[in-house]
Design a protein around this motif. Structure first.
Motif, PDB file in Angstrom:
ATOM      1  N   GLY A  86      17.341  40.125 -22.071  1.00 38.81           N
ATOM      2  CA  GLY A  86      18.081  41.378 -21.981  1.00 38.81           C
ATOM      3  C   GLY A  86      17.254  42.626 -21.944  1.00 38.81           C
ATOM      4  O   GLY A  86      16.019  42.614 -22.048  1.00 38.81           O
ATOM      5  N   VAL A  87      17.970  43.717 -21.831  1.00 41.05           N
ATOM      6  CA  VAL A  87      17.372  45.024 -21.622  1.00 41.05           C
ATOM      7  C   VAL A  87      16.575  45.475 -22.827  1.00 41.05           C
ATOM      8  O   VAL A  87      15.546  46.136 -22.698  1.00 41.05           O
ATOM      9  CB  VAL A  87      18.485  46.049 -21.311  1.00 41.05           C
ATOM     10  N   ASP A  88      17.029  45.127 -24.032  1.00 44.38           N
ATOM     11  CA  ASP A  88      16.372  45.638 -25.235  1.00 44.38           C
ATOM     12  C   ASP A  88      14.931  45.160 -25.342  1.00 44.38           C
ATOM     13  O   ASP A  88      14.059  45.900 -25.824  1.00 44.38           O
ATOM     14  CB  ASP A  88      17.159  45.220 -26.476  1.00 44.38           C
ATOM     15  N   VAL A  89      14.667  43.940 -24.905  1.00 45.36           N
ATOM     16  CA  VAL A  89      13.283  43.441 -24.919  1.00 45.36           C
ATOM     17  C   VAL A  89      12.418  44.281 -23.984  1.00 45.36           C
ATOM     18  O   VAL A  89      11.317  44.721 -24.346  1.00 45.36           O
ATOM     19  CB  VAL A  89      13.246  41.958 -24.489  1.00 45.36           C
ATOM     20  N   HIS A  90      12.934  44.528 -22.774  1.00 46.09           N
ATOM     21  CA  HIS A  90      12.174  45.323 -21.805  1.00 46.09           C
ATOM     22  C   HIS A  90      11.973  46.753 -22.303  1.00 46.09           C
ATOM     23  O   HIS A  90      10.918  47.342 -22.110  1.00 46.09           O
ATOM     24  CB  HIS A  90      12.903  45.327 -20.458  1.00 46.09           C
ATOM     25  N   ARG A  91      13.002  47.306 -22.958  1.00 45.15           N
ATOM     26  CA  ARG A  91      12.895  48.684 -23.438  1.00 45.15           C
ATOM     27  C   ARG A  91      11.792  48.809 -24.492  1.00 45.15           C
ATOM     28  O   ARG A  91      11.009  49.766 -24.469  1.00 45.15           O
ATOM     29  CB  ARG A  91      14.245  49.114 -24.008  1.00 45.15           C
ATOM     30  N   THR A 120      15.348  48.874 -31.289  1.00 44.85           N
ATOM     31  CA  THR A 120      16.383  48.040 -31.892  1.00 44.85           C
ATOM     32  C   THR A 120      17.549  47.869 -30.932  1.00 44.85           C
ATOM     33  O   THR A 120      17.990  48.839 -30.297  1.00 44.85           O
ATOM     34  CB  THR A 120      16.881  48.668 -33.205  1.00 44.85           C
ATOM     35  N   GLY A 121      18.048  46.650 -30.851  1.00 41.97           N
ATOM     36  CA  GLY A 121      19.194  46.388 -29.984  1.00 41.97           C
ATOM     37  C   GLY A 121      19.900  45.120 -30.403  1.00 41.97           C
ATOM     38  O   GLY A 121      19.647  44.562 -31.480  1.00 41.97           O
ATOM     39  N   THR A 122      20.796  44.644 -29.545  1.00 46.54           N
ATOM     40  CA  THR A 122      21.569  43.419 -29.811  1.00 46.54           C
ATOM     41  C   THR A 122      21.347  42.457 -28.648  1.00 46.54           C
ATOM     42  O   THR A 122      22.170  42.357 -27.743  1.00 46.54           O
ATOM     43  CB  THR A 122      23.067  43.735 -29.974  1.00 46.54           C
ATOM     44  N   PRO A 123      20.233  41.747 -28.638  1.00 45.08           N
ATOM     45  CA  PRO A 123      19.867  40.908 -27.488  1.00 45.08           C
ATOM     46  C   PRO A 123      20.703  39.643 -27.404  1.00 45.08           C
ATOM     47  O   PRO A 123      21.314  39.194 -28.377  1.00 45.08           O
ATOM     48  CB  PRO A 123      18.398  40.579 -27.770  1.00 45.08           C
ATOM     49  N   PHE A 124      20.691  39.060 -26.217  1.00 39.83           N
ATOM     50  CA  PHE A 124      21.326  37.769 -25.953  1.00 39.83           C
ATOM     51  C   PHE A 124      20.253  36.696 -26.107  1.00 39.83           C
ATOM     52  O   PHE A 124      19.112  36.882 -25.662  1.00 39.83           O
ATOM     53  CB  PHE A 124      21.890  37.784 -24.533  1.00 39.83           C
ATOM     54  N   LEU A 127      19.252  38.108 -14.675  1.00 34.55           N
ATOM     55  CA  LEU A 127      20.022  39.160 -14.018  1.00 34.55           C
ATOM     56  C   LEU A 127      21.511  38.834 -14.072  1.00 34.55           C
ATOM     57  O   LEU A 127      22.339  39.704 -14.388  1.00 34.55           O
ATOM     58  CB  LEU A 127      19.560  39.306 -12.564  1.00 34.55           C
ATOM     59  N   PHE A 128      21.862  37.602 -13.768  1.00 30.27           N
ATOM     60  CA  PHE A 128      23.275  37.198 -13.785  1.00 30.27           C
ATOM     61  C   PHE A 128      23.863  37.390 -15.176  1.00 30.27           C
ATOM     62  O   PHE A 128      24.946  37.959 -15.336  1.00 30.27           O
ATOM     63  CB  PHE A 128      23.415  35.741 -13.341  1.00 30.27           C
ATOM     64  N   VAL A 129      23.152  36.919 -16.196  1.00 34.03           N
ATOM     65  CA  VAL A 129      23.667  37.001 -17.568  1.00 34.03           C
ATOM     66  C   VAL A 129      23.878  38.449 -17.983  1.00 34.03           C
ATOM     67  O   VAL A 129      24.917  38.800 -18.560  1.00 34.03           O
ATOM     68  CB  VAL A 129      22.707  36.286 -18.540  1.00 34.03           C
ATOM     69  N   GLN A 130      22.918  39.308 -17.676  1.00 29.46           N
ATOM     70  CA  GLN A 130      23.050  40.708 -18.075  1.00 29.46           C
ATOM     71  C   GLN A 130      24.205  41.401 -17.365  1.00 29.46           C
ATOM     72  O   GLN A 130      24.961  42.159 -17.968  1.00 29.46           O
ATOM     73  CB  GLN A 130      21.745  41.459 -17.806  1.00 29.46           C
ATOM     74  N   ARG A 131      24.363  41.143 -16.078  1.00 29.69           N
ATOM     75  CA  ARG A 131      25.471  41.761 -15.354  1.00 29.69           C
ATOM     76  C   ARG A 131      26.807  41.177 -15.814  1.00 29.69           C
ATOM     77  O   ARG A 131      27.807  41.890 -15.884  1.00 29.69           O
ATOM     78  CB  ARG A 131      25.302  41.569 -13.847  1.00 29.69           C
ATOM     79  N   ALA A 132      26.818  39.906 -16.139  1.00 31.02           N
ATOM     80  CA  ALA A 132      28.052  39.282 -16.627  1.00 31.02           C
ATOM     81  C   ALA A 132      28.437  39.836 -17.997  1.00 31.02           C
ATOM     82  O   ALA A 132      29.611  40.128 -18.258  1.00 31.02           O
ATOM     83  CB  ALA A 132      27.881  37.764 -16.689  1.00 31.02           C
ATOM     84  N   LEU A 133      27.463  40.011 -18.865  1.00 28.29           N
ATOM     85  CA  LEU A 133      27.744  40.557 -20.195  1.00 28.29           C
ATOM     86  C   LEU A 133      28.277  41.980 -20.111  1.00 28.29           C
ATOM     87  O   LEU A 133      29.034  42.431 -20.971  1.00 28.29           O
ATOM     88  CB  LEU A 133      26.479  40.527 -21.053  1.00 28.29           C
ATOM     89  N   ALA A 134      27.880  42.696 -19.064  1.00 27.68           N
ATOM     90  CA  ALA A 134      28.335  44.081 -18.912  1.00 27.68           C
ATOM     91  C   ALA A 134      29.831  44.151 -18.627  1.00 27.68           C
ATOM     92  O   ALA A 134      30.477  45.150 -18.944  1.00 27.68           O
ATOM     93  CB  ALA A 134      27.550  44.770 -17.799  1.00 27.68           C
ATOM     94  N   VAL A 135      30.392  43.095 -18.036  1.00 28.16           N
ATOM     95  CA  VAL A 135      31.818  43.118 -17.707  1.00 28.16           C
ATOM     96  C   VAL A 135      32.639  42.215 -18.630  1.00 28.16           C
ATOM     97  O   VAL A 135      33.862  42.336 -18.689  1.00 28.16           O
ATOM     98  CB  VAL A 135      32.066  42.710 -16.230  1.00 28.16           C
ATOM     99  N   ARG A 136      31.937  41.307 -19.338  1.00 24.73           N
ATOM    100  CA  ARG A 136      32.654  40.428 -20.273  1.00 24.73           C
ATOM    101  C   ARG A 136      31.710  40.125 -21.426  1.00 24.73           C
ATOM    102  O   ARG A 136      30.812  39.288 -21.323  1.00 24.73           O
ATOM    103  CB  ARG A 136      33.076  39.141 -19.560  1.00 24.73           C
ATOM    104  N   THR A 149      21.896  50.384 -13.339  1.00 23.92           N
ATOM    105  CA  THR A 149      21.622  49.212 -14.162  1.00 23.92           C
ATOM    106  C   THR A 149      20.114  49.065 -14.329  1.00 23.92           C
ATOM    107  O   THR A 149      19.340  49.492 -13.474  1.00 23.92           O
ATOM    108  CB  THR A 149      22.181  47.935 -13.513  1.00 23.92           C
ATOM    109  N   PRO A 150      19.672  48.492 -15.446  1.00 21.35           N
ATOM    110  CA  PRO A 150      18.231  48.376 -15.694  1.00 21.35           C
ATOM    111  C   PRO A 150      17.553  47.372 -14.780  1.00 21.35           C
ATOM    112  O   PRO A 150      18.184  46.449 -14.261  1.00 21.35           O
ATOM    113  CB  PRO A 150      18.152  47.935 -17.165  1.00 21.35           C
TER     114      PRO A 150
END
Length: 624
Positions: free
Chosen positions: A108-113, A96-100, A330-339, A182-183
């Motif tokens: 996002g990471v939750d799908v891969h996890r 379970t997660g909060t995907p984009f 990759l860009f979206v995930q790294r961007a979401l991490a800071v904003r 980072t994942p």
């Protein structure tokens, strides 16, 4: 389908059939097709009853999203119960997660996890992540403990639905592979290709090559983790970026295992995979790699380097930039991490295209969305791309693109942050916060800014450091700053304090227990300090060498002997007592290396020097 996707907190389910190829041969095509069709009907009915949305179906596998975790758990209970009497055994993973959601797809990471959790199970087994268990409760779940998944993420607590016994989960066990900050995203096909290459019987050495910033190390780590099941004696990472002397490669490999014997003696006929990371500056040691493979018949080696090792049997795998969709993710995930409210505004793919889809360039650019909207980010890239033409004409195009990206990221720093960035290049192999403060006058705000800009990283160990590509750029700035010698002197003096506080010299035996733990994490910084001091302050160099006496004797006497020899030929004006100690310790390293005749001569020189200054205690220590 995009508008129908569950959003917010989403529970993902991945399923696939264990041993589908074997079952096909056993049942035959017609019977297997019937069984497969029944399996699909059962699963889809269970998913539909509990609100599941089928995202993807490939072959015998399903990817399903549920709006609630309890609904997903009920669906898999019913599905497994309905399948229990048949021949098909399905493994399932839930997370379970909060995907984009981007363009109607989960990112996002939750799908891969969720996919990784499913992949480490066995037929008939349902595995559940801690985040899902927190929402459903653990009644009826069996706690399997923490496991490192093969995406090299931090350990994940995994639960199993029911009390049935299954084999050990297919997770990492015998390994020192680092946990990246980072994942890992994308490159699924490349990971599979590298794993297949490494495991081929006719391939013993695979080298991932390409310019800096293409993601060679991340790809190699991921492939090594994915290949772990084939290596019962483990998968071991040997970071070579801090090693400057090709003659020390063998010692670096041996230290990975923590033993007192050479690498070949330790590995022998063990079935093992070594990942030799960042080999390009140590090409002269390639023959050692060939020798290791010859002496260890069941060893495989995966290496990363900007150029091939060029030894017999090497398979050169050229690492390409990311695919367009992978770079955007990759860009979206790294961007979401800071904003956390980041929206791509439709320009993310264009930003990534301008950066040639290079992973490091994408990460550096994504870090900027903390300050800049995506549209303005794209405009700034447009203005800086002409800088590529200022690079050396014979450099690869992508390398010049990466350099321009680093320069651009550097230009957005404040003057204080720029100065600190250049000064931190003095550290080799990472540094502690205290070292940064003492040597470079680092303040927490500037250091944190460099971390946020992805120019400095905090490793899992708590140490700080730069990627080697970035450190090389910072080192050029330091060399041009006019402060190089002052910073390197402070660096050498700081590590002299650490060396002397470790009580590893004969003179410090009464000061307390020997502290190898103080110098081992800093051995690359200590070598860099000695290297600078030998050419600029030989007295400081000899103080470092003498302070590390027991380190040389216990770790690599030959290296210690080389350092002592280099320093002592420049030591005409050095304090006699210090010189006497240095000759004594030089003799000790030579003695341990096996040259007793030369050692006796050095001991005698030491004795005479101590005698010359009336040091009776030193005179006694000079007689062995």
């Amino acid at each position: 389908m995009g508008s129908d996707l569950p959003t917010g907190t989403v529970t993902f389910l991945f399923t696939d059939i264990e041993g589908s190829t074997k079952l096909l041969h056993e049942l035959g095509v017609e019977e297997y097709a019937k069984a497969l069709g029944e399996h699909r009907r059962v699963l889809r009915e269970a998913f539909d009853r509990h609100g599941g949305t089928e995202i993807d179906t490939q072959g015998d596998s399903f990817f399903v999203a549920f709006p609630t975790a309890p609904g997903a758990l009920k669906a898999v209970r019913e599905a497994q119960e309905a399948l229990s009497l048949g021949r098909i055994r399905v493994r399932m993973g839930i997370h379970t997660g909060t995907p984009f959601v981007d363009e109607g797809q989960y990112v996002g990471v939750d799908v891969h996890r969720a996919a990784r959790i499913a992949a480490c199970g066995h037929g008939g087994q349902v595995l559940i992540s801690a985040s899902t268990a927190a929402l459903t409760g653990t009644e009826g779940l069996r706690d399997l403990g923490e496991h490192r998944l093969k995406d090299l993420s931090a350990p994940e607590r995994i639960y199993q639905l029911g009390d049935h016994e299954f084999p050990r989960l297919k997770t990492l066990y015998q390994t020192n592979l680092p946990i990246p900050a980072t994942p890992f995203l994308g490159r699924e096909s490349e990971v599979g290709e590298v794993v297949r290459l490494v495991q081929r019987e006719d391939v013993r050495l695979v080298t991932l090559t390409g310019p800096g910033g293409t993601g060679k190390t991340r790809l190699a780590l991921q492939a090594a983790g994915a290949a772990a099941d084939a290596y019962p004696e483990g998968v071991w990472w040997v970071p070579l970026a801090p090693v400057r002397d090709p003659s020390l490669v063998g010692a670096a490999i041996a230290r990975t295992f923590g033993g007192n014997v050479g690498a070949a003696e330790h590995i022998a006929d063990k079935r093992m995979l070594l990942l030799l990371d960042n080999f390009e500056h140590l090409i002269n040691a390639a023959s050692e790699v060939a020798d290791l493979l010859a002496r260890c018949p069941r060893l495989d080696i995966l290496a990363t380097s900007r150029s091939p090792l060029r030894v017999s049997g090497e398979w050169d795998y050229k690492v390409q930039p990311l695919e367009e969709a992978e770079a955007a993710e990759l860009f979206v995930q790294r961007a979401l991490a800071v904003r956390h409210d980041f929206e791509g505004d439709g320009v993310v793919k264009e930003i990534c295209r301008r950066l040639d889809h290079l992973p490091l360039a994408v990460e550096l650019a994504a870090a900027r969305v903390r300050l800049l909207p995506a549209e303005e980010l794209l405009e700034r890239l447009d203005r800086r791309l002409p800088l590529l033409k200022t690079g050396t004409r014979d450099a690869p195009e992508r390398q010049r693109t990466l350099r321009a990206t680093i320069e651009w990221s550097y230009e957005l720093l404040t003057p204080e942050e720029r100065e600190l960035f250049a000064h931190l290049a003095v550290f080799v192999g990472g540094f502690t916060l205290q070292a940064g403060e003492v040597v470079c006058n680092a303040d927490l705000d500037s250091l944190e800014a460099l971390i946020e800009h992805s120019l400095v990283r905090r490793w899992q160990s708590g140490r700080l450091g730069m990627l080697e590509t970035i450190r090389e750029f910072a080192e050029e700035l330091l060399d041009a700053s006019g402060e190089r010698e002052a910073i390197r002197r402070r660096h050498a003096e700081h590590y002299l304090e650490i060396a002397e506080s470790a009580n590893l010299s004969l003179e410090s035996l009464a000061h307390g227990p020997q502290r190898h733990d103080l110098v081992l994490p800093e051995e690359h910084n200590l070598r860099a300090a000695i290297g600078w001091a030998v050419g600029n302050d030989v007295e400081l160099a000899l103080r470092l060498l003498v302070a590390l006496e027991n380190f040389w004797v216990t770790h690599d006497p030959s290296e210690g002997a080389r350092w002592f020899e280099t320093a002592l030929v420049r030591a005409d004006d050095v304090d006699i007592r210090l010189k006497a100690s240095a000759f004594r310790d030089y003799g000790g390293t030579v003695d341990m290396a096996g040259d007793t005749e030369k050692a006796a001569t050095l001991y005698e020189t030491s004795r005479r020097l101590f005698e010359q200054v009336g040091d009776e205690s030193g005179t006694a220590t000079g007689i062995f």
